[in-house]
Design an enzyme around this catalytic site. Structure first.
Site, short mmCIF file in Angstrom:
data_model
loop_
_atom_site.label_atom_id
_atom_site.label_comp_id
_atom_site.label_asym_id
_atom_site.label_seq_id
_atom_site.Cartn_x
_atom_site.Cartn_y
_atom_site.Cartn_z
CD GLU A 144 -3.40 -2.78 7.42
OE1 GLU A 144 -2.33 -3.05 6.88
OE2 GLU A 144 -3.99 -1.70 7.25
N GLY A 182 2.49 2.16 10.70
CA GLY A 182 3.41 3.29 10.52
C GLY A 182 4.13 3.72 11.79
CE LYS A 194 0.28 3.41 4.78
NZ LYS A 194 0.19 3.53 6.22
CB SER A 234 5.44 -1.71 12.09
OG SER A 234 5.00 -0.39 12.30
CG HIS A 241 -5.58 1.73 5.43
ND1 HIS A 241 -5.16 2.69 6.30
CD2 HIS A 241 -4.53 0.90 5.23
CE1 HIS A 241 -3.89 2.46 6.62
NE2 HIS A 241 -3.49 1.39 5.98
CD GLU A 285 -2.79 5.43 6.85
OE1 GLU A 285 -2.80 5.49 5.61
OE2 GLU A 285 -1.86 4.91 7.50
CG ASN A 319 -1.69 1.23 1.44
OD1 ASN A 319 -1.83 2.04 0.52
ND2 ASN A 319 -2.23 1.42 2.63
C1 PEP Z 1 -0.64 0.00 6.11
O1 PEP Z 1 -0.77 1.21 5.95
O2 PEP Z 1 -1.48 -0.78 5.65
C2 PEP Z 1 0.52 -0.45 6.86
C3 PEP Z 1 0.53 -1.68 7.29
O3 PEP Z 1 1.52 0.49 7.07
P1 PEP Z 1 2.98 0.21 7.67
O4 PEP Z 1 3.47 -1.08 7.06
O5 PEP Z 1 3.78 1.38 7.27
O6 PEP Z 1 2.81 0.06 9.14
#
Ligand code: PEP
Length: 250
Positions: A166, A172, A11, A212, A94, A96, A9
């Site tokens: 998630e 992040g 973003k 992460s 997601h 976000e 992803n």
């Molecule tokens: C995500 O945004 O789906 C995600 C898992 O981000 P990150 O890997 O940066 O934590």
């Protein structure tokens, strides 16, 4: 059938030129290192049509879609438009989107239905906030997110989607869920699917971990029996890191 998947992803990162370069790098690495793992990239909307033309081994996903199918929704992108670029997947729900754009379960249900009806595969995200884990309601949170959305589907509809767990506190932040925490929640989700539908449907559902995930922790996360791969944010912006994660899938 349950599949192993690693999806990147991107973003709101990469210009069109940067996105094309990254997609080319990932595609050529996947071509040189064939495996059974399905590799997906989810660039920003405006890259989809261009990136679609150059991918040979990697699948394409959008990061979001509109909750209506067409019409006067200035600035929105419909599932049909996404499909017409050659994309096969769409990320829905997601954290976000839930946080910054106030997308609730009803909206996410509409989006997911539209995606399935258009033959796009939804990668449906769920996961608890830190405060919810700290007050030990994380299982209730995830159950409610699923109950009010994808668990309203019949078995045929449900079998067309991918789930991504998630935990919001891991996205992040550099703090990933431990492999034990990930496995515990993935098993919980799979057991819910078994109760709601049946054992076969539960066994066949792909459940990705996101938060992460990086080359150094991917194997420990992915070797759990109920973790079928990952949804990767930050680390998907570097082709070598992303490939190292892809290659960590057992
Ligand atoms: C995500 O945004 O789906 C995600 C898992 O981000 P990150 O890997 O940066 O934590």
């Amino acid at each position: 059938m349950r599949k192993k998947i690693v999806a990147g992803n991107w973003k709101m990162n990469t210009t069109l030129a940067e996105g094309i370069k990254l997609a080319e790098e990932v595609d050529s690495m996947v071509e040189k290192n064939p495996s059974k793992t399905i590799v997906i990239v989810a660039p920003p909307f405006i890259h989809l049509a261009e990136v679609s033309k150059l991918l040979t081994k990697v699948f394409l996903s959008a990061q979001n879609c509109a909750y209506e199918s067409r019409g006067a929704f200035t600035g929105e992108i419909s599932v049909e438009m996404i499909k017409s670029t050659g994309a096969k997947y769409v990320i829905i729900g997601h954290s976000e989107r839930r946080t910054y754009f106030h997308e609730d379960n009803m909206t996410l249900l509409k989006k997911t239905k539209l995606a399935i009806d258009t033959d796009l595969i939804p990668i449906f995200c769920c996961g608890e906030k830190l405060s919810e884990r700290e007050s030990r309601v994380h299982f209730d949170t995830v159950k409610k997110q699923l109950d009010e959305t994808v668990f309203t589907f019949d078995k045929t509809q449900f079998s067309k989607l991918v789930i991504a767990y998630e935990p919001v506190w891991a996205i992040g932040t550099g703090v990933n869920a431990t492999p034990e925490q990930a496995q515990e929640m993935h098993k919980f989700i799979r057991d819910l699917i078994k109760k709601k539908y049946d054992t076969q449907t539960a066994e066949d559902t792909t459940i990705l971990y996101g938060g992460s995930c990086k080359p150094s922790n991917a194997l420990d996360l992915f070797k759990n029996p109920d973790v079928d791969g990952g949804l990767i944010g930050g680390a998907s912006l570097n082709a070598s890191d992303f490939m190292a994660i892809v290659q960590s899938v057992p």
